[in-house]
Scaffold this active site. Structure first.
Site, mmCIF file in Angstrom:
data_model
loop_
_atom_site.group_PDB
_atom_site.id
_atom_site.type_symbol
_atom_site.label_atom_id
_atom_site.label_comp_id
_atom_site.label_asym_id
_atom_site.label_seq_id
_atom_site.Cartn_x
_atom_site.Cartn_y
_atom_site.Cartn_z
ATOM 1 N N LYS A 1 46.934 51.394 39.142
ATOM 2 C CA LYS A 1 45.522 51.570 39.132
ATOM 3 C C LYS A 1 45.079 51.181 40.726
ATOM 4 O O LYS A 1 43.912 51.769 41.196
ATOM 5 C CB LYS A 1 45.115 50.562 38.114
ATOM 6 C CG LYS A 1 43.387 50.575 38.104
ATOM 7 C CD LYS A 1 42.960 51.887 37.729
ATOM 8 C CE LYS A 1 41.406 51.985 37.757
ATOM 9 N NZ LYS A 1 40.641 51.105 36.648
ATOM 10 N N LYS B 1 35.315 44.998 43.657
ATOM 11 C CA LYS B 1 36.241 44.090 43.138
ATOM 12 C C LYS B 1 37.831 44.700 43.272
ATOM 13 O O LYS B 1 38.647 44.147 43.649
ATOM 14 C CB LYS B 1 36.064 43.705 41.784
ATOM 15 C CG LYS B 1 37.197 42.673 41.184
ATOM 16 C CD LYS B 1 38.076 43.682 40.402
ATOM 17 C CE LYS B 1 37.378 44.314 38.983
ATOM 18 N NZ LYS B 1 38.379 45.094 38.038
#
EC number: 1.1.1.60
Length: 296
Positions: A173, A241
């Site tokens: 990811k 993030k």
């Protein structure tokens, strides 16, 4: 699937449609969220609501988690009266969140000590992919647990791949977010470039989408840029993030990502300017500003 109960923790932009798709697929879904409105929406869609994590988890066969960051996942899973304290031995725990790979590995080990099967299964596809049930899901963890989770994955995703042991899903990811951020930045630059030359920009984007430059990013994000509509499907704050996860993991592995690091700084700048609540396609506004074309 009506005999399989799924506790879904975190009913935000992604979790809400994912939980609704599980209901539509025939699962008994019990949802918990810190704010009540998403729980009410799940109940209206045919699910059930819970007043706490403990209430949602007790009696569940599967626990699904979709919350923003590593500390949130740690609190939900391993915090006081969290999932690990309330799930029955053998429960399948699927973390759909995007967090640090080492945190996923640590939580998987903690869960295993309690007899729980923990998978890290971050997703890609944004809000549209969640609504349509066509998310790409990259899964880390035990192969047998992955096989057991397949019906849940099938209800929310279209491309579902077991990519390795615990933490591997988060690593893939991170690579996904690196590629997406780079694509968005280059798409933004291309559109500003086209507009500066007086091209029929919508037509230009259409033909670009039919060639080698075509991508899911172009398909789904060009409209945001052309219309200057940055209603969040995936917020800048979350991609900020995620880019920190990428840059930290790359540094730890001794891998250089020069273009990725540059885009990470552009994302960080937009976030620092107070635009973290905008869609990540708002990188377009930075290109406009740097080009002296804001408001053009």
């Amino acid at each position: 699937m009506s005999t399989t109960t799924v506790a879904f923790i975190g009913l935000g932009i992604m979790g809400r449609p994912m939980s609704a798709n599980l209901v539509a697929a025939g699962f008994d879904v019990v949802g918990y969220n810190r704010s009540p409105a998403p729980i009410e929406a799940l109940v209206a869609a045919g699910g059930r609501g819970a007043g706490s994590i403990a209430e949602a988890v007790k009696g569940a066969d599967v626990v699904a988690v979709m919350v923003p960051d590593s500390p949130d996942v740690e609190a939900v899973l391993a915090g006081p009266d969290g999932v690990f304290d309330n799930a029955a031995e053998g429960t399948l725990v699927i973390d759909f969140s995007t967090i640090l790979p080492d945190v996923s590995r640590r939580l998987a080990a903690q869960g295993a000590e309690r007899g729980l099967r923990v998978l890290d299964a971050p997703v890609s596809g944004g809000e549209a992919g969640a609504v349509e049930g066509v998310l790409s899901i990259m899964v880390g963890g035990d192969a047998e647990a992955f096989a057991a989770a397949q019906p849940v994955f099938d209800a929310v995703g279209a491309t579902i791949v077991h990519v390795g042991p615990a933490g591997a899903g988060q690593t893939v990811k991170a690579a996904n977010q690196l590629i997406v951020a780079g694509n968005i930045q280059l798409l933004a630059e291309a559109i500003v470039f086209l507009e500066a030359h007086g091209v029929d920009t919508e037509a230009g984007v259409t033909v670009l989408g039919g060639g080698l430059a075509g991508s899911t990013v172009l398909q789904r994000k060009a409209g945001n840029m052309l219309n200057r509509d940055f209603t969040p499907g995936f917020r800048i704050a979350l991609h900020h993030k995620d880019m920190k996860i990428v840059t930290d993991a790359a540094r730890a592995a001794g891998v250089v990502i020069p273009l990725g690091a540059h885009v990470a700084q552009l994302v960080a700048a937009l976030n620092a300017q107070g635009h973290g609540g905008l869609d990540h396609s708002a990188l377009f506004t930075t290109v406009e500003q740097l080009s002296g074309r804001s408001g053009s």
